[in-house]
Design an enzyme around this catalytic site. Structure first.
Site, mmCIF file in Angstrom:
data_model
loop_
_atom_site.group_PDB
_atom_site.id
_atom_site.type_symbol
_atom_site.label_atom_id
_atom_site.label_comp_id
_atom_site.label_asym_id
_atom_site.label_seq_id
_atom_site.Cartn_x
_atom_site.Cartn_y
_atom_site.Cartn_z
ATOM 1 N N GLY A 140 26.394 -34.411 46.329
ATOM 2 C CA GLY A 140 27.835 -34.638 46.285
ATOM 3 C C GLY A 140 28.220 -36.086 46.071
ATOM 4 C CD1 TRP B 59 7.179 -17.751 46.132
ATOM 5 C CD2 TRP B 59 6.344 -18.318 44.150
ATOM 6 N NE1 TRP B 59 6.355 -18.822 46.341
ATOM 7 C CE2 TRP B 59 5.816 -19.195 45.133
ATOM 8 C CE3 TRP B 59 5.946 -18.485 42.818
ATOM 9 C CZ2 TRP B 59 4.920 -20.223 44.826
ATOM 10 C CZ3 TRP B 59 5.053 -19.500 42.510
ATOM 11 C CH2 TRP B 59 4.545 -20.357 43.503
ATOM 12 C CE LYS B 60 7.952 -21.771 48.561
ATOM 13 N NZ LYS B 60 7.700 -23.161 49.017
ATOM 14 C CG ASP C 194 28.957 -26.120 44.064
ATOM 15 O OD1 ASP C 194 28.515 -24.959 44.021
ATOM 16 O OD2 ASP C 194 30.044 -26.449 43.545
ATOM 17 C CG MET C 195 22.343 -24.663 44.845
ATOM 18 S SD MET C 195 20.709 -25.292 45.281
ATOM 19 C CE MET C 195 20.260 -24.121 46.579
ATOM 20 C CG HIS D 197 33.248 -23.300 36.884
ATOM 21 N ND1 HIS D 197 31.959 -23.765 36.776
ATOM 22 C CD2 HIS D 197 33.168 -21.955 36.850
ATOM 23 C CE1 HIS D 197 31.126 -22.731 36.700
ATOM 24 N NE2 HIS D 197 31.841 -21.626 36.749
#
Length: 343
Positions: A305, A226-227, A174-175, A45
């Site tokens: 981080g 599924w979570k 951050d994911m 990004h």
């Protein structure tokens, strides 16, 4: 790969933005944020995404003249309309407003509708942490993944960022919501390695540990199976409800990802505990984590981080790492003959 000074990178970003008529303090902010993404090692990004962003400005898909507008207020919660403006600017202003609300109410929340891609979500969580607030933000997206129990794409990747202030380096989670990032899949594919766990579906709709097959199918698997699938749905629902904007299934009908919905939350944790107590608490947690015996004796267990901070330090000391071909392409981006209208 080569290294260039941070200010040089920032200046080149701003030069190109100016060439399309985007040349005010908001453009300076955008140039700064793109350069910071590259500086911190978020290459997906930074320079990599910049040409597409400029193309969006040129095609008027992104309205750089638009200003976000408050449409509703509910005490500590506000709804804002992004007016299809610059996603990075809208995001920065939304977190700033969330902090202003938190200064009054101890917590502030802004729901933002009709906005564009924010690039790196961690930017805005860190924005809050730098000011002494816990920052939480997320966005929905178009349909990018199958929900658990299906091979059909129905849910978004819905990135989530959370930052906790800390004097010696903020904690930053951050994911996105896929089990493995595209970058990881590409590296393992080139190395001829398999994933330790299924990371997505092949073109026939079967779970696979082959990274190349997942890249071909473009069907990544949600984190935590599924979570993660459930978390994706909850984030999408909350973003649409809080902002009053579109949900993933509505964004998908546009056949292009725009007019997304986002949420920005700031918690005035410094005002609640005091800076000294906050740092002592966070430091104790980090120290305990660091005391864990690493599986690799050449590595240490890191908090979210911490690796980014090391990359940032190297970028400041040695210059920002850039792909040489991408850097040359940026330098060769000339003033466009047809500027965007200012009408």
């Amino acid at each position: 790969m080569i290294r260039v000074p941070f200010q040089t990178l920032r200046d080149e970003f701003y030069r190109v933005l100016s060439s399309v008529g985007f040349a005010d303090e908001r453009a300076e902010l955008v140039a700064k944020l793109f350069a910071e993404n590259q500086r911190d090692g978020v290459y997906s990004h930074g320079l990599n995404r910049f040409p597409g962003f400029v193309s969006g400005l040129q095609r008027k898909q992104i309205d750089f003249q638009a200003e976000p507008e408050k449409v509703e207020s509910f005490g500590a919660i506000e709804r804002w309309d992004g007016k299809m403006g610059v996603g990075l600017v809208n995001a920065f202003l939304s977190m700033q407003r969330a902090m202003e609300l938190a200064e009054i109410h101890s917590i502030g929340c802004v729901g933002l509708s009709n906005t564009n891609h924010w690039m790196r979500g961690g930017t805005y969580a860190l924005q809050a942490a730098e000011a002494g607030y816990i920052g939480i933000c997320w966005t929905n997206t178009t349909k990018l993944m199958p929900p658990w129990g299906s091979a059909e794409k129905k849910i978004g990747n819905n990135p989530l960022a959370i930052a906790v202030p800390h004097d010696d380096g903020h904690i930053l989670l951050d994911m996105a919501m896929s089990q493995y990032s595209n970058g990881k899949l590409e590296v393992l594919s080139l190395q001829g390695k398999q994933l330790p766990l299924p990371g997505g579906y092949d073109t026939k709709g079967n779970l696979t540990v082959e990274p190349a097959e997942i890249l071909d199918s473009k069907r990544a698997l949600p984190i935590g199976y599924w979570k993660g699938s459930g978390l994706v749905l909850v984030l999408d629902t909350m973003a649409a409800v809080i902002s009053g904007g579109q949900a993933t299934h509505q964004i998908e009908k546009q056949h292009s990802e725009y007019a997304v919905s986002q949420v920005y939350i700031a918690i005035n944790v410094t005002g609640m505990t005091g800076e000294a107590v906050l740092n002592k608490t966070v430091e104790a947690i980090i120290n305990d984590l660091h005391s864990a015996t690493p599986l690799d004796e050449n590595e240490k267990v890191r908090y979210p981080g911490e690796g980014m901070l090391q990359t940032r330090k190297e970028s400041i000391e040695k210059g920002v790492l850039v792909d040489e071909a991408q850097w040359q392409a940026l330098l060769e981006m000339k003033t466009l003959t047809q500027e965007l209208t200012t009408e």
